[in-house]
Design an enzyme around this catalytic site. Structure first.
Site, PDB file in Angstrom:
ATOM      1  N   HIS A   3       0.826  -1.197   0.000  1.00 57.89           N
ATOM      2  CA  HIS A   3       0.000   0.000   0.000  1.00 57.89           C
ATOM      3  C   HIS A   3       0.868   1.257   0.000  1.00 57.89           C
ATOM      4  O   HIS A   3       0.625   2.192  -0.755  1.00 57.89           O
ATOM      5  CB  HIS A   3      -0.913  -0.024   1.222  1.00 57.89           C
ATOM      6  CG  HIS A   3      -1.882   1.112   1.240  1.00 57.89           C
ATOM      7  ND1 HIS A   3      -3.007   1.115   0.449  1.00 57.89           N
ATOM      8  CD2 HIS A   3      -1.871   2.284   1.910  1.00 57.89           C
ATOM      9  CE1 HIS A   3      -3.657   2.246   0.639  1.00 57.89           C
ATOM     10  NE2 HIS A   3      -2.999   2.978   1.514  1.00 57.89           N
ATOM     11  N   GLU A  48      -2.080  -5.374  -4.268  1.00 59.39           N
ATOM     12  CA  GLU A  48      -2.846  -5.075  -3.070  1.00 59.39           C
ATOM     13  C   GLU A  48      -4.173  -5.832  -3.087  1.00 59.39           C
ATOM     14  O   GLU A  48      -4.602  -6.383  -2.072  1.00 59.39           O
ATOM     15  CB  GLU A  48      -3.104  -3.574  -3.038  1.00 59.39           C
ATOM     16  CG  GLU A  48      -3.083  -2.974  -1.668  1.00 59.39           C
ATOM     17  CD  GLU A  48      -3.443  -1.505  -1.773  1.00 59.39           C
ATOM     18  OE1 GLU A  48      -3.799  -0.945  -0.749  1.00 59.39           O
ATOM     19  OE2 GLU A  48      -3.400  -0.930  -2.860  1.00 59.39           O
ATOM     20  N   ASN A  92      28.225 -20.975  -5.878  1.00 61.90           N
ATOM     21  CA  ASN A  92      29.151 -22.086  -5.942  1.00 61.90           C
ATOM     22  C   ASN A  92      28.822 -23.127  -4.891  1.00 61.90           C
ATOM     23  O   ASN A  92      28.753 -24.319  -5.180  1.00 61.90           O
ATOM     24  CB  ASN A  92      30.562 -21.558  -5.665  1.00 61.90           C
ATOM     25  CG  ASN A  92      31.489 -21.896  -6.797  1.00 61.90           C
ATOM     26  OD1 ASN A  92      31.381 -22.968  -7.357  1.00 61.90           O
ATOM     27  ND2 ASN A  92      32.364 -20.980  -7.126  1.00 61.90           N
TER      28      ASN A  92
END
Lengths: 685, 156
Positions: A46, A68, A421
């Site tokens: 919001h 929303e 990795n």
């Protein structure tokens, strides 16, 4: 009206909110039932909607608005959280991050409207609507007030000039509207809003008058309403549509210009004149502002992104120290007889203390917590583990450890490499782990802590470790190593192979790693930052990458040496020891001068030759050698004499001398002369 | 520096290299300093004498005589370092003597490329004439290869 001053605030706050959104989404994934987290997410979405609306970033507003709606449905229990839905929300987050990134780089949100995302958001809602048959109340609730307050700005008079303009417009068959806009009382950036409205109006018509004046609106010198007179071809509905799209507008009243305002008048000739000039200046202002805005946005490109948020306490400390500096200056000025006064020594000591604290505090101002880099990793791990089908838990400790801003900016990329990795090569698939009797979920431990003047960051995993035999084998295959050398290789040297350019042990290349561009990049980057990487690994148990970084790049400890008539600084963190030798100790191996240091062969670099220092250099009986380390190897720099250890401020040699070999920078010595800082990495053999 | 924006007069700082007079546009001049201790920079181009400490800033210094093939400078009481700034790059130029600031009318500045194609004259953007004197106006952008480090093309 200049929006760029708000832009910076917008960017900072958006980033904070997006970060919060990221964290909340992650924790929602862990606990889908957690109501508080959901509320938090809703709040953030919001706020973002409001902020982007204020700035006129309509695509961002649209996306957050739809988010929303979905979140609202979840809150009401109309939608259930499932992984797909979370994925969708994460994608929205990525889109919002892209928008913000665009704003940082170009000052506008960009062209991508993520229609696909918005469609899927709506599709989610539609499904819900079909399921529960209850129509979603999508429209934004608007206060429909029936009692008409009196708008004070609506009472204005037109100058003769303006009247003429209106009459002319009428004769050309154009419409003249009186538009009153009322903002919500909670509206924060009124002038920014007004600016957007002005822009919107000017797309369709010409504003000939505004009450209050444009300058006053710019300075927020108005309550929550303003009125403009606008000449346009379009109908009133065009305007009401346009303005109603802008958020935080409470009410828009558009009506044809009151004809009375046209006839009323001739009495006010005096005012007319000022009115005319006002109008003109208004217009000029408008144009100036628009151009100014553009140029600001342009210059923004380079400006944003290099800011540091500073705790006000730290600034207070700085302030204090500077005032003490002024006091000591006055005190020194007051001392007339330097030789006799014991006050003098005292004052200098005091000065020294202040400068040290000043240095400390300024450094602290530049420090930011590693959290800034770390906080993007949980999300990354989540994505990677889903992609690889591995269960990976990331724990982070010491996120509050602070590093210089410049280091923080650079450290992200190498860390991403290392973590990927670990996730890809390190952690085994679930089945393998179970078979090996390990816990089914792999652990990656990210740890930061400070040791003296260094910050250490560790990336540790409990995966399969690095198979050094395989590394050696690959190295031979790829021609980095001769076969017969393999057996003589120490563990350290074998690990070093990992950091060779384009070296990979992975048999297959995945999306994440294995292309062999990883570790050498990590190493180069970290060495550029004045740091070092080490690896500890045990087959089957896991591996640990240890990164050591200097706290700051601007000030270093250095060893000052003399070569011929010149002084040079060698960074202390790369010097190992200083020894004295006699010329007889220098031996030749393969055309390279070396010495034996505790049974180790150390190549000798004659700095006077390599740096082309003018003057004769007789072989002295006692020679001074500074032993430096470059990675794991050592070299001996032959110098004429030593001055000692100093704290030096690194300065760049400037563009004209950038890329000069052997020199890393310059520093100013106590006597005001310049000494060059040697680049040990390029000088060492 | 768009053409036509200039008013007729341009101001130049006039200095001597040996006996010849040279000029540099005053807009590029930051300050004029007395000789300062210069620290040699190894491996730098031969005409860069080294760097100086100018009130806390490290600034490279160019031996302009060497660059122009006029020998090398000899330090006297009159030796000065003119600090210039071009495209945000600051640098110093060692000159034998700084004379004055000269106003030159645009039309008294002659374009040298008209009468020679000698390469060394590339460094000279024009010649200003005042009474009997001739002042060569130096094109520093060419002189220090600023196009390689900077971005824009030279517009003089």
């Amino acid at each position: 009206m200049d929006m760029s001053q708000y832009l910076e605030i917008f960017i900072d706050e958006s980033k904070e909110h997006l970060q919060l959104l990221n964290q909340s989404l992650l924790s929602l994934e862990q606990n889908p039932q957690d109501r508080a987290v959901l509320d938090e997410i809703f709040r953030v979405a919001h706020t973002l909607k409001g902020m982007s609306g204020t700035m006129g970033f309509s695509k961002m507003t649209k996306l957050t608005h739809d988010m929303e709606n979905v979140l609202h449905a979840i809150r009401n229990g109309e939608l259930k959280i499932n992984p797909d839905l979370l994925d969708l929300l994460f994608k929205c987050l990525d889109a919002l991050e892209n928008y913000t990134e665009n704003v940082v780089n170009t000052g506008s949100e960009g062209d991508n409207d993520y229609a696909g995302l918005i469609d899927s958001l709506n599709a989610v809602l539609d499904k819900k609507a079909q399921g529960s048959q209850k129509a979603p109340s999508l429209k934004i609730e608007k206060e429909e007030k029936t009692d008409k307050p009196v708008y004070k700005t609506a009472n204005f008079k037109l100058s003769e000039f303006e009247q003429n303009a209106v009459k002319k417009a009428y004769s050309m068959g154009m419409n003249v509207f009186e538009i009153t806009v009322v903002f919500n009382e909670s509206c924060l950036l009124k002038s920014a809003r007004a600016f957007i409205i002005f822009q919107a109006l000017e797309r369709h018509g010409e504003i000939i008058k505004s009450v209050p004046k444009v300058e006053d609106i710019e300075d927020e010198k108005f309550d929550f309403e303003f009125t403009v007179v606008c000449i346009a071809k379009e109908e009133a509905s065009t305007f009401s549509k346009e303005i109603n799209q802008i958020s935080e507008v409470k009410e828009v009243i558009i009506k044809p210009l009151d004809p009375e305002k046209l006839n009323e008048s001739q009495l006010e000739e005096n005012e007319d004149l000022s009115g005319v000039s006002n109008l003109q200046s208004d217009k000029k202002d408008g144009e100036g502002v628009r151009e100014g805005n553009k140029s600001k946005v342009m210059s923004h490109k380079t400006k944003t992104g290099k800011t540091v948020r500073v705790d006000i306490d730290r600034l207070d400390v700085l302030m204090n120290l500077v005032s003490e500096l002024i006091i000591i200056k006055t005190r020194l000025e007051g001392i007339e007889d330097i030789d006799a006064s014991k006050n003098y020594a005292e004052a200098v000591e005091y000065l020294e203390r202040i400068t040290t604290s000043l240095h400390d505090s300024v450094m602290k101002v530049r420090m930011v917590p590693v959290e800034l880099v770390f906080n993007r990793f949980p999300r990354m791990i989540r994505d990677i583990s889903r992609e690889l089908g591995k269960d990976i838990v990331l724990t982070m400790t010491g996120t509050e450890t602070e590093l210089d801003r410049t280091v923080i900016d650079e450290i992200g990329e190498p860390l991403i490499h290392l973590i990927r990795n670990s996730a890809d090569h390190g952690i085994e698939p679930k089945e393998v782990r179970e078979r090996l009797g390990k816990s089914p979920s792999g652990h990656i431990n990210l740890k930061a802590y400070q040791v003296g003047n260094n910050v250490v960051i560790e990336v540790e995993d409990d995966g399969q470790g690095i198979d050094l035999e395989k590394v050696k084998q690959k190295a031979v295959e790829r021609g980095f190593l001769k076969k017969d050398m393999v057996n003589n290789l120490s563990q350290k040297e074998a690990i070093d192979l990992l950091f060779k350019p384009s070296f990979t042990t992975s048999d297959k290349i995945t999306d994440l790693s294995g292309r062999g561009v990883g570790l050498d990049v990590v190493k180069t980057k970290i060495e550029q930052l004045g740091g070092a990487v080490e690896v500890e690994t045990e087959k089957g148990v896991g591996s640990k990458f240890i990164i050591r970084l200097p706290l700051t790049l601007a000030i270093i400890q250095a060893l000052l040496v003399v070569i011929g008539d010149e002084k040079y600084a060698i960074p202390l963190n790369s010097t190992k020891e200083i020894i004295k030798i006699t010329p007889e100790q220098i031996k030749m191996i393969q055309n390279q001068e070396v010495i034996l240091l505790r049974n180790m062969v150390v190549p000798i670099v004659r700095l006077n030759k390599i740096l082309e220092v003018p003057g004769d250099h007789d072989e002295k009986k006692n020679m001074t050698v500074v032993i430096v380390k470059k990675g794991e190897k050592t070299s001996g720099f032959l110098v004429d004499s030593l001055i000692g250890q100093r704290e030096v401020v690194i300065k760049s040699l400037g563009k004209l001398l950038s890329g000069i070999k052997y020199i890393a920078g310059a520093t100013i010595l106590g006597d005001g002369n310049v000494a060059l800082i040697l680049d040990v990495n390029s000088l060492a053999v | 520096m768009s053409e036509g924006f200039y008013i007729q007069n341009r101001q130049f700082v006039v200095f001597k290299l040996g006996t010849e007079e040279y000029g540099v546009d005053i807009q590029n001049v930051t300050t004029i300093e007395k000789m300062l201790p210069i620290t040699r920079v190894p491996k730098a181009p031969h005409y860069i004498k080294g760097v100086i400490n100018l009130r806390g800033d490290i600034i490279p210094v160019i031996d302009i005589k060497e660059k122009l093939g006029l020998g090398t400078f000899e330090e006297t009481d009159e030796t000065r370092i003119i600090i210039l700034q071009l495209k945000d790059i600051p640098f110093g130029v060692i000159v034998d003597e700084v004379d004055e600031v000269l106003q030159l009318r645009e039309e008294t500045i002659e374009n040298v490329s008209n009468f020679t194609n000698d390469l060394s004259l590339d460094y000279i953007s024009g010649v200003g004439k005042v009474d009997d004197r001739i002042v060569s106006l130096l094109n520093f952008k060419k002189l220090i290869d600023i196009d390689e480090t900077g971005s824009e093309k030279d517009e003089n």
